[in-house]
Design an enzyme around this catalytic site. Structure first.
Site: not given
Ligand SMILES: Nc1ncnc2c1ncn2[C@@H]1O[C@H](COP(=O)(O)OP(=O)(O)OP(=O)(O)O)[C@@H](O)[C@H]1O
Ligand SMILES: [Zn+2]
Length: 665
Positions: A71, A187
Site C-alpha cells: 500500500l 565448505c
C-alpha cells in the site's frame, strides 16, 4: 462502472489529451489495445498513466492478491482491498479515472498456456511490469513469437530502466548477458563461515530445507569433492548429513527442538573441531552448551507469537516491526530458536508439504534468524537483528514509489512512441540512476538464441504427430531446410530432441516427448549457415498439422556470419556423452547483490545466451537472477540462478557516459 452514458468524445480528458499529444497521436492511442503484465509497483503507475493518457482498451494481468506491504506505493490499492486480486482492484480504481475505458483484468500467471501466441498477438503493444527474470523472459519470448512490441521495465531502489523490444529491429531481453550471482564454496557455508551472510545462507538454504523442507541433493558433496574441496571435511559433512535424516523425525517429538540445538550447535561443532588441521590458520568455533546459553528464560517471541501457516505481514504491527530491530542476546536467540523450531515442527506434522523460507512467514524468518545468529556466535561472527536477517535472507531492496512513477512515465511515453511509429524516439533504452539517461541504440545480438530465430506458430495435434513427421513437415515448407543433406538438430528449449546422431525420439509423438500447446520447438541448422526456426505449438484444429503455404512463412535467412559457438551451446544436448562436461557440474551457494539466494546448480541453468559483448561503458548488473529467479509463486530454495529473487528489479545498469535524455528528444 457504466460506460454507456458517456461517449469518448465528450469525456473531459479527451480534449485535453488530444491538445497535448496532437489529434493523430490521440487517435492512435485511442484505437489501440494494450496489455500490462504485472499490477505491482510499476504496473499500478502504468495503468493510471495509460488511462489518463486516453487509452481505452487495456488488459492487465497479475497472479497475486494485495498485501498490506503493497500500500505504500501501489496507489490503486487501499487497506480495504487487502487479500483481493491486484488485477481486479486495479481495474476498479482506474476505471474511475475514465469511465469510457474498458479495462480487462486477469488474475492469473502470464505463463499459463491459454495466454498463447495468438493472445499476445491481439495487442498493439505489451508493457512489462514484472519482478522476476523467469516471467520476463517468458513474456519476451511470447512477444517475439507474436511480433508484438514489448516495453520492458524494472526498478531497484532509486535505479530503473525502460527498454523497447521489437523483433528483428531492437535488442530483446535476452540479447544482453545477465551477470551470474555471487557464489560461495560449499565448505564456506557448511564448515568455515566468516561473515553473517554465510550463516544466513546456511540457515536458510541448508538447515531449514534439511529439517523441514525438501530432502537434500545428495550430489552436492560429491560435486564439492570433485571440485577439489577438502576431502576430510567432506567426509565429516557426510556424517553430519546422515544424522539429519534422524533429526527430521526427532524434531517433531517432545523435546525435539532441544535435540536439534544440541546436534547443530554442539555435537556437529565438536566433530568439526576434531579436524585440527583446519583450525591451524583459523579461529576454531566454540560449541554452545545449552544450559549455559539459555540461562535467561526471556526471549522476544512476543513479536512473533506462534502463528499458523500463511500468516503474513498483514499482522505485523508497528510494535513488532520495532521489536524486530532489537539486538538479540544469546539467551534470546536460544529461546527464539526453540520456539520457532517447535512451531515449524507442529506445522510439519500437520502437512506433507515441505516448508520453504518466506520472508513474510514469521515462523521461517524467526527460525532462520535465530539459527544463523547462534551459528554466528559459535564462529565469533557478529549477529543480526530479525529486521536485518529479513532484509538479507528475503533479498529485499526498498521499493521507491517515485522511482516506479518515473519509470512508468517513461514507459508510457515509449508506448506512445511505438504506436505513433516514432522509431527514433523508441530506440534509446532509458536508465534512471543519479540522472535519467538514454543509452546508445544497439541492434539485436547476432548470437542471441532467443530473438534471432524465425518464429512460426503451428496448430499441431501433439498426441498424433510423430517427431519425424513434424520435421518432414517443416522441411516441406522451409525452403532452406528442404535439401535432405542439410542436417538439422531439434530442440525443445534447451533439451535436444533430435540430431543426426540421436534419432531415438523420431517415432515418438510430440506429446510423448512432453510437447504440447505453447511448447517452443527449435530447428537448428547443424552447419550454422541459416537462421533457426522456432515453432510454437498452437491449439490444433481439424488437421494433424495445419501447415501454412510456404509463401506465408517467413523464411530463415542465411547468416551473415556463423553464430558464436557459445550461443548455440546454450541449447544443451542432455545426453550421456555431455554429462561429464565440467561446466554442467557446478553447484554452489549463491547470493545476489543484496542478500541470500540459495544453492545454484548450473546444470539446470537455462540462462540467456551470451551477449556479443558487454556494454563498453559499464558492467551490466542484473538483480533478478531469480532468477532470481526466484519466481513469484514458483520460487524454490534450491533452484537455478535465474530464479532466486523476488526483488523489484532493473535489468541493467546504465552505461556511464551516455547523453542525458531529453524526453522530447
Ligand atoms: N508470472 C507472473 N504472472 C503474472 N503476474 C506476475 C508474474 N510474476 C510476477 N507477477 C506480478 O508482478 C508484480 C510485480 O510488482 P512488484 O515488483 O511491485 O512486486 P510486489 O509483489 O507487489 O511487491 P513485493 O515483492 O515487495 O511484495 C507483482 O504484483 C507480481 O504478482
Ligand atoms: Zn535477443
Amino acid at each position: 462502472m457504466s460506460t454507456a452514458t458517456t461517449s469518448a468524445n465528450t469525456h473531459p480528458t479527451t480534449h485535453a489529451i488530444s491538445t497535448v499529444l496532437g489529434t493523430e497521436s490521440y487517435k492512435s492511442i485511442n484505437s489501440s489495445k494494450i496489455l500490462i503484465v504485472g499490477a505491482g509497483g510499476i504496473g499500478c503507475e502504468l495503468l493510471k498513466n495509460v488511462i489518463l493518457s486516453g487509452f481505452t482498451d487495456v488488459h492487465i494481468i497479475d497472479l497475486d492478491s494485495i498485501d498490506l506491504s503493497n500500500l505504500n506505493r501501489q496507489f490503486l490499492f487501499q487497506a480495504r482491498h487487502i487479500k483481493r486480486s491486484k488485477a481486479v482492484v486495479a481495474k476498479e480504481t482506474a476505471s474511475t479515472f475514465n469511465p469510457n475505458a474498458l479495462i480487462t483484468p486477469h488474475q492469473a500467471n502470464v505463463k499459463e498456456t491459454h495466454y498463447n501466441v495468438s493472445w499476445f498477438a491481439q495487442f498493439d503493444v505489451v508493457l512489462g511490469a514484472l519482478d522476476n527474470l523467469d516471467a520476463r523472459r517468458h513474456v519476451n519470448k511470447m512477444c517475439l513469437a507474436a511480433d508484438t512490441p514489448l516495453i520492458e521495465s524494472g526498478t531497484t531502489g532509486y535505479s530503473g530502466n525502460v527498454q523497447v523490444i521489437i523483433k528483428d529491429k531492437f535488442e530483446c531481453y535476452d540479447c544482453q548477458v545477465k551477470p551470474t550471482p555471487k557464489t560461495y564454496p560449499v565448505c564456506t557455508i557448511r564448515s568455515t563461515p566468516s561473515a553473517p551472510i554465510h550463516t544466513i545462507v546456511w540457515s536458510k538454504s541448508y538447515l531449514l530445507p534439511h529439517v523441514f523442507g525438501e530432502a537434500e541433493d545428495e550430489g552436492e558433496l560429491d560435486r564439492a569433492e570433485l571440485d577439489g574441496e577438502n576431502g576430510d571435511e567432506i567426509k565429516t559433512l557426510r556424517e553430519e548429513q546422515g544424522s539429519f535424516n534422524k533429526i527430521r523425525e526427532a524434531v517433531k517429538s517432545d523435546g525435539g527442538p532441544r535435540v536439534l540445538f544440541d546436534k547443530i550447535f554442539n555435537r556437529d561443532v565438536r566433530r568439526l573441531l576434531q579436524m585440527e588441521d583446519m583450525w591451524k590458520t583459523r579461529t576454531p568455533p566454540t560449541p554452545l552448551e545449552f544450559d549455559e546459553a539459555s540461562t535467561s528464560t526471556a526471549h522476544p517471541t512476543s513479536s512473533g507469537a506462534s502463528k499458523g501457516e500463511g500468516d503474513s505481514a498483514t499482522e505485523n504491527t508497528a510494535e513488532s516491526a520495532i521489536a524486530d530491530q532489537r539486538k538479540l542476546t544469546l539467551a534470546d536467540n536460544v529461546g527464539l530458536f526453540l520456539d520457532a523450531t517447535a512451531r515449524l515442527a507442529q506445522r510439519s506434522s500437520n502437512t506433507t508439504h515441505p516448508i520453504e523460507f518466506d520472508k513474510d512467514d514469521r515462523d521461517t524468518l524467526e527460525f532462520v534468524a535465530a539459527a544463523s545468529n547462534l551459528r554466528s556466535i559459535v564462529y565469533g561472527i557478529p549477529t543480526k537483528t530479525l529486521f536485518e536477517v529479513k532484509e538479507m535472507a528475503g533479498n529485499i531492496i526498498p521499493a521507491i514509489a517515485t522511482t516506479n512513477a518515473i519509470i512508468a512515465g517513461v514507459q508510457t511515453m515509449k508506448a506512445i512512441n511505438v504506436l505513433t511509429r516514432q522509431m527514433e524516439l523508441c530506440k534509446p533504452s532509458v536508465y534512471l540512476g543519479s540522472q535519467l539517461i538514454a543509452a546508445p541504440f544497439e541492434t539485436p545480438n547476432a548470437g542471441c538464441t532467443t530473438c534471432r530465430d524465425v518464429y512460426l506458430t503451428l496448430p499441431v495435434k501433439a498426441e498424433e504427430v510423430r517427431l519425424s513427421e513434424f520435421i518432414d513437415a517443416l522441411r516441406s515448407r522451409v525452403a532452406v531446410y528442404a535439401d535432405p543433406s542439410r542436417e538439422l538438430a531439434v530442440f525443445e528449449r534447451e533439451r535436444l530432441l533430435y540430431d543426426p546422431d540421436f534419432d531415438e525420439n523420431l517415432d515418438k509423438t510430440l506429446m510423448q516427448l512432453g510437447c504440447g500447446e505453447n511448447t517452443f520447438i527449435t530447428l537448428v541448422d547443424e552447419d550454422g549457415e541459416v537462421e533457426n526456426v522456432t515453432v510454437v505449438l498452437a491449439m490444433p484444429g481439424e488437421e494433424k498439422i495445419a501447415l501454412p503455404h510456404s509463401d506465408s512463412i517467413k523464411q530463415p535467412a542465411k547468416k551473415e556470419k556463423k553464430l558464436a559457438p557459445v550461443a548455440e551451446n546454450s541449447r544443451k544436448r542432455g545426453r550421456d556423452d555431455d554429462a561429464n562436461d565440467d561446466s554442467t557440474n557446478t553447484q554452489t551457494y549463491t547470493e545476489n547483490a543484496q542478500g541470500v539466494v540459495s544453492i545454484v546448480d548450473s546444470s539446470d541453468d537455462e540462462g540467456p545466451p551470451p551477449a556479443k559483448k558487454m556494454h563498453t561503458d559499464g558492467p551490466i548488473t542484473l538483480d533478478d537472477s531469480d532468477d532470481e529467479g526466484a519466481e513469484k509463486g514458483a520460487e524454490k530454495d534450491i533452484n537455478h540462478a535465474a530464479n532466486h529473487t523476488d526483488n523489484h528489479t532493473a535489468n541493467q545498469s546504465p552505461p556511464s557516459n551516455d547523453k542525458v535524455i531529453s524526453l522530447d528528444d
